[in-house]
Design an enzyme around this catalytic site. Structure first.
Site, PDB file in Angstrom:
ATOM      1  N   ARG A   1     -27.966  -8.526  14.386  1.00 15.72           N
ATOM      2  CA  ARG A   1     -27.720  -9.277  13.131  1.00 15.72           C
ATOM      3  C   ARG A   1     -25.810  -8.647  13.356  1.00 15.72           C
ATOM      4  O   ARG A   1     -25.653  -8.783  12.052  1.00 15.72           O
ATOM      5  CB  ARG A   1     -28.304  -8.323  12.064  1.00 15.72           C
ATOM      6  CG  ARG A   1     -29.592  -8.565  12.009  1.00 15.72           C
ATOM      7  CD  ARG A   1     -30.140  -9.572  12.263  1.00 15.72           C
ATOM      8  NE  ARG A   1     -31.450  -9.489  12.320  1.00 15.72           N
ATOM      9  CZ  ARG A   1     -32.464  -9.837  12.946  1.00 15.72           C
ATOM     10  NH1 ARG A   1     -31.619  -9.813  14.316  1.00 15.72           N
ATOM     11  NH2 ARG A   1     -33.961  -9.716  13.286  1.00 15.72           N
TER      12      ARG A   1
ATOM     13  N   GLU B   1     -28.313  -6.473   5.528  1.00 19.81           N
ATOM     14  CA  GLU B   1     -28.037  -7.585   6.115  1.00 19.81           C
ATOM     15  C   GLU B   1     -27.165  -9.257   5.091  1.00 19.81           C
ATOM     16  O   GLU B   1     -26.914  -9.588   6.444  1.00 19.81           O
ATOM     17  CB  GLU B   1     -29.513  -7.725   6.713  1.00 19.81           C
ATOM     18  CG  GLU B   1     -29.706  -8.995   7.484  1.00 19.81           C
ATOM     19  CD  GLU B   1     -30.903  -9.402   8.309  1.00 19.81           C
ATOM     20  OE1 GLU B   1     -31.721 -10.698   7.948  1.00 19.81           O
ATOM     21  OE2 GLU B   1     -31.804  -8.372   9.052  1.00 19.81           O
TER      22      GLU B   1
ATOM     23  N   SER C   1     -34.494 -10.954   4.319  1.00 17.75           N
ATOM     24  CA  SER C   1     -34.652  -9.836   4.404  1.00 17.75           C
ATOM     25  C   SER C   1     -33.332  -8.814   4.206  1.00 17.75           C
ATOM     26  O   SER C   1     -31.927  -9.278   4.898  1.00 17.75           O
ATOM     27  CB  SER C   1     -34.160  -8.707   5.521  1.00 17.75           C
ATOM     28  OG  SER C   1     -35.762  -9.565   5.976  1.00 17.75           O
TER      29      SER C   1
END
Length: 303
Positions: free
Chosen positions: A176, A296, A226
């Site tokens: 990520r 995130e 998320s």
């Protein structure tokens, strides 16, 4: 006076139709949160992107690139300076086993083009809501696949305004993350290296992933997806669930009852409420399990 001059210069670069002053940004984020942008600019060519970057540098005007807004929270005070949106640069083309997609195209649409062209490798991206540029920015991934598995090279503009082609390995793609924000790159297009596959087999995988996503995620509400990265050895959603936080609400923001890893904008939440709930979840999980949940989702803008 400087604002008048900047507006006129932007119009000269991209035309009146592609510059909006004091533009509400909440319609450009999946959370439906955020204040206004001073200047919202939508270039239609790579040359225009270069010229806008050079103008922002020359005039010392704050500058920010906006993708599809799927992994982003914009604060209630909005964003100063120039916000550039590449949604009009969205062409996707296929060359043998390669797909070349412009930054503003949706990565899910690139995945669908892979299916249509009998190319395998991008099935994992069929439900990712972000743009191609955003997918590279954070090395987007799902269900065991990620962008770094299939990216061959990218065309970018560096912070000096130079147009460059760089190889995937030069982007330091990891879980990520990438070096795109650190280097101030603007992704213009990406070239994905795929393999020939069987249409029915590719479709079966994509159908299965779509079912899993739709059955487990609260897609009926505005959400950034998320919220947290997966902590080593744990699942963020399980930690949040085991902390008794499902259904926890601050203002109009709520920890989803369907999937604890998601925070939804249930009832006209403000960005401040949404961010406060993220911080509350981090605090409780740390207290109960000693685990630091790392975001995130990106948070930008002014209070």
């Amino acid at each position: 006076m400087i604002f008048v001059r900047i507006y006129e210069q932007l119009v000269n670069i991209v035309s009146t139709d592609n510059v909006v002053k004091n533009k509400p940004l909440k319609n450009h984020t999946y959370t439906r949160l955020g204040g206004n942008a001073d200047y919202f600019v939508t270039p239609t060519t790579y040359e225009q992107v270069q010229e806008v970057v050079k103008l922002a540098t020359k005039e010392n005007i704050p500058f920010m690139l906006l993708g599809n807004g799927s992994n982003l929270i914009i604060k209630d005070g909005g964003i100063r300076g120039i916000v550039m949106y590449l949604g009009k640069l969205n062409n996707i083309k296929v060359e043998k086993t390669k797909i070349i997609a412009q930054s503003g195209a949706l990565i899910a649409d690139v995945s669908k083009q892979g299916l249509a062209s009998h190319l395998t490798g991008l099935e994992f991206a069929c439900g990712i809501p972000g743009s191609v540029g955003g997918a590279l920015f954070m090395n987007a991934g799902a269900y065991g696949g990620e962008i770094k598995d299939v990216l061959h090279q990218a065309k970018i503009i560096d912070k000096e305004g130079n147009l460059r082609t760089i190889q995937a390995e030069e982007l330091d793609l990891a879980y990520r993350t990438s070096n795109i924000p650190k280097n101030g790159y603007i992704v213009l297009e990406a070239e994905f290296a795929l393999e020939k596959g069987n249409y029915e087999e590719i479709k079966a995988v994509m159908d299965d992933l779509t079912f899993k996503r739709e059955s487990k995620q609260p897609l009926e509400y505005p959400t950034c997806g998320s919220v947290f990265k997966r902590p080593p050895g744990y699942f963020a959603g399980k930690l949040i669930q085991d902390s008794g936080l499902q259904g926890k609400q601050i203002g109009g923001a709520q920890v989803s009852l369907k999937h604890a890893g998601f925070i939804i904008n249930k009832e006209g939440a403000t960005a401040s409420e949404y961010i406060a709930l993220i911080q509350y979840v981090q605090k409780i999980v740390k207290e109960k399990f000693g685990v630091e949940l790392e975001r995130e989702v990106r948070i930008i803008g002014e209070d």
